[in-house]
Design an enzyme around this catalytic site. Structure first.
Site, PDB file in Angstrom:
ATOM      1  N   ASP A  43       0.666  -1.005   0.244  1.00 38.37           N
ATOM      2  CA  ASP A  43      -0.149  -0.083   0.000  1.00 38.37           C
ATOM      3  C   ASP A  43       0.897   1.373  -0.151  1.00 38.37           C
ATOM      4  O   ASP A  43       2.046   1.321   0.127  1.00 38.37           O
ATOM      5  CB  ASP A  43      -0.835   0.019   1.282  1.00 38.37           C
ATOM      6  CG  ASP A  43      -2.297   0.767   0.695  1.00 38.37           C
ATOM      7  OD1 ASP A  43      -2.289   1.659   0.064  1.00 38.37           O
ATOM      8  OD2 ASP A  43      -3.268   0.004   1.258  1.00 38.37           O
ATOM      9  N   ALA A  93     -11.739  -4.521  -7.608  1.00 36.36           N
ATOM     10  CA  ALA A  93     -11.827  -3.145  -7.158  1.00 36.36           C
ATOM     11  C   ALA A  93     -12.558  -1.988  -8.039  1.00 36.36           C
ATOM     12  O   ALA A  93     -13.498  -1.745  -7.909  1.00 36.36           O
ATOM     13  CB  ALA A  93     -10.388  -2.500  -6.772  1.00 36.36           C
ATOM     14  N   ARG A  94     -11.942  -1.543  -8.773  1.00 36.89           N
ATOM     15  CA  ARG A  94     -12.152  -0.540 -10.264  1.00 36.89           C
ATOM     16  C   ARG A  94     -11.639  -0.816 -11.302  1.00 36.89           C
ATOM     17  O   ARG A  94     -10.439  -1.039 -11.386  1.00 36.89           O
ATOM     18  CB  ARG A  94     -12.218   0.724  -9.451  1.00 36.89           C
ATOM     19  CG  ARG A  94     -13.064   1.351  -8.797  1.00 36.89           C
ATOM     20  CD  ARG A  94     -14.363   1.615  -9.230  1.00 36.89           C
ATOM     21  NE  ARG A  94     -15.441   1.940  -8.347  1.00 36.89           N
ATOM     22  CZ  ARG A  94     -16.247   1.367  -7.647  1.00 36.89           C
ATOM     23  NH1 ARG A  94     -16.164  -0.027  -7.614  1.00 36.89           N
ATOM     24  NH2 ARG A  94     -17.217   1.763  -6.707  1.00 36.89           N
ATOM     25  N   GLU A 142     -18.479  -0.257 -18.097  1.00 36.25           N
ATOM     26  CA  GLU A 142     -19.548  -1.383 -17.551  1.00 36.25           C
ATOM     27  C   GLU A 142     -21.177  -0.979 -18.215  1.00 36.25           C
ATOM     28  O   GLU A 142     -21.424   0.325 -17.999  1.00 36.25           O
ATOM     29  CB  GLU A 142     -19.518  -1.307 -15.870  1.00 36.25           C
ATOM     30  CG  GLU A 142     -18.084  -1.834 -15.535  1.00 36.25           C
ATOM     31  CD  GLU A 142     -18.368  -2.029 -14.176  1.00 36.25           C
ATOM     32  OE1 GLU A 142     -19.207  -1.751 -13.444  1.00 36.25           O
ATOM     33  OE2 GLU A 142     -17.071  -2.282 -13.565  1.00 36.25           O
ATOM     34  N   HIS A 182     -19.361  -7.228 -12.542  1.00 38.17           N
ATOM     35  CA  HIS A 182     -19.353  -6.410 -11.247  1.00 38.17           C
ATOM     36  C   HIS A 182     -20.281  -6.968  -9.954  1.00 38.17           C
ATOM     37  O   HIS A 182     -21.300  -6.284  -9.706  1.00 38.17           O
ATOM     38  CB  HIS A 182     -19.711  -4.904 -11.632  1.00 38.17           C
ATOM     39  CG  HIS A 182     -18.999  -3.806 -10.568  1.00 38.17           C
ATOM     40  ND1 HIS A 182     -18.761  -2.651 -10.752  1.00 38.17           N
ATOM     41  CD2 HIS A 182     -18.961  -4.040  -9.072  1.00 38.17           C
ATOM     42  CE1 HIS A 182     -18.420  -2.065  -9.596  1.00 38.17           C
ATOM     43  NE2 HIS A 182     -18.664  -2.941  -8.807  1.00 38.17           N
ATOM     44  N   GLY A 190     -19.057  -8.219  -7.211  1.00 36.83           N
ATOM     45  CA  GLY A 190     -18.206  -8.516  -5.959  1.00 36.83           C
ATOM     46  C   GLY A 190     -19.287  -8.258  -4.655  1.00 36.83           C
ATOM     47  O   GLY A 190     -19.157  -9.149  -3.752  1.00 36.83           O
TER      48      GLY A 190
HETATM   49  C1  8YV Z   1     -21.532  -1.335  -5.948  1.00 37.59           C
HETATM   50  C2  8YV Z   1     -19.095  -1.250  -5.559  1.00 37.59           C
HETATM   51  O1  8YV Z   1     -21.665  -0.331  -5.184  1.00 37.59           O
HETATM   52  O2  8YV Z   1     -19.098  -0.677  -3.183  1.00 37.59           O
HETATM   53  C3  8YV Z   1     -18.587  -0.620  -4.371  1.00 37.59           C
HETATM   54  O3  8YV Z   1     -17.554   0.211  -4.540  1.00 37.59           O
HETATM   55  O4  8YV Z   1     -18.595  -1.399  -6.717  1.00 37.59           O
HETATM   56  C4  8YV Z   1     -20.496  -2.071  -5.588  1.00 37.59           C
HETATM   57  O5  8YV Z   1     -20.541  -2.780  -4.225  1.00 37.59           O
HETATM   58  C5  8YV Z   1     -22.773  -2.215  -6.196  1.00 37.59           C
HETATM   59  O6  8YV Z   1     -22.452  -3.075  -7.185  1.00 37.59           O
HETATM   60  C6  8YV Z   1     -23.715  -1.195  -6.715  1.00 37.59           C
HETATM   61  O7  8YV Z   1     -24.964  -1.732  -6.872  1.00 37.59           O
END
Ligand code: 8YV
Length: 316
Positions: free
Chosen positions: A169, A228-229, A258, A280, A282
């Site tokens: 990190d 993550a992103r 997305e 997406h 998670g």
């Molecule tokens: C989305 C996420 O918010 O928390 C995050 O940053 O990417 C996910 O949890 C969720 O999929 C929105 O429905």
């Protein structure tokens, strides 16, 4: 009191949004123009939103004193500066989705290491091909980003799978007990890793953090996991690395665009065999989504009671 909730999030936690006595929750389109229109029609002051990018109309539609809550933890889609200039509070729902996202990340490691998706698809198509995979026990996992989710992933990997865990990190983590080793040196973290799992936030400073140079620091046999992103990974560089065999596999749950669309049409990740791609999901468990919905409504309730300091405010 009316709360406008973007449709996918409303559906993910229907029972909470439909059964709250305190608020009337109204589903709304996720696109910014549609969302703003629904806020105006309903005279709502509060919005619960998903991961879309909101850059203009939303902030004109919510009145001063209103609240935008991210249903989730990452708030890169919300313009906190613009919201502040209009007197709108922004918050998120941290802490309640960590288990789900961490389980998803570990699941993706296993799916990738053992080719579970491809084997299942082949079997269902009538092809009996007991393909060879890699064991994870005793292997090394590099966790990039040692916040709550990264640490949870390390914990499951270390104590559940018997992996060696290395944390990386840019700042000292709150607790590094799940890591056999912690380092500020990215190259050191990944150079011997068999799996690299990404857990840093998406923001301008982390855009394309995993680029060609950083991919080159990894072993040829590495599996890269991103829950993550999408913004933190250069997808074209990943395409090149997978196609040339400079890394072995990737499992992605998040993407720059997305639903997924390739950045360069010539570099469509879907064309590659060594990649697993989920949409997406998670935090998409009944458990986490109900907790996120309750946490979102609690933030709004706190705002209405003037208990701003108790909200999960996000400012930058
Ligand atoms: C989305 C996420 O918010 O928390 C995050 O940053 O990417 C996910 O949890 C969720 O999929 C929105 O429905």
């Amino acid at each position: 009191m009316k709360v406008v909730v973007t449709e996918p999030e409303y559906k993910k936690a229907l029972s909470v949004f439909q059964n709250t006595e305190e608020f009337q929750c109204v589903p709304a389109p996720s696109d910014e123009v549609g969302l703003a229109a629904r806020i105006r029609e309903t005279d709502a002051k509060f919005a619960v939103v998903g991961v879309n990018k909101y850059s203009r109309e939303l902030y004109d539609a919510i009145p001063t004193g209103g609240v935008i809550v991210r249903f989730g933890v990452g708030h890169d889609g919300v313009d906190k500066t613009l919201a502040k200039s209009k007197g709108i509070l922004c918050c998120n729902t941290p802490g309640v989705l960590d288990d789900s996202v961490a389980e998803c990340a570990v699941g993706l490691m296993l799916v990738s290491a053992r080719h579970l998706g491809a084997c299942s698809a082949a079997n269902k198509a009538g092809v009996w091909n007991p393909c060879m995979g890699a064991e994870l026990a005793q292997k090394t996992l590099a966790v990039i980003g040692c916040g709550h989710i990264g640490r949870k992933v390390a914990k499951i990997a270390k104590y559940g799978l018997g992996m060696k865990t290395v944390g990386f990190d840019m700042a000292e983590p709150k607790d590094a007990s799940e890591f056999d080793e912690f380092t500020f040196d990215f190259n050191h973290a990944v150079k011997n890793a068999d799996v690299v799992s990404l857990h840093i936030p998406g923001n301008p400073a982390t855009r394309d953090f995993i680029n060609q140079d950083r991919l080159k620091m990894m072993k040829r046999s590495v599996i890269l996991v991103n829950t993550a992103r999408g913004s933190i990974l250069d997808e074209d560089a990943l395409f090149d690395a997978l196609q040339s065999g400079s890394i072995a596999g990737a499992a992605l749950d998040v993407f720059k665009t997305e639903p997924y669309a390739p950045q360069d049409p010539e570099k469509d990740l879907r064309a590659l065999a060594g990649i697993v791609m989920t949409p997406h999901i998670g935090s998409s468990t009944v458990d986490a989504c109900e907790r996120m919905a309750r946490a979102a409504l609690r933030n709004i309730a706190l705002a209405t009671q003037g208990r701003i300091n108790e909200m999960h405010l996000v400012t930058e």
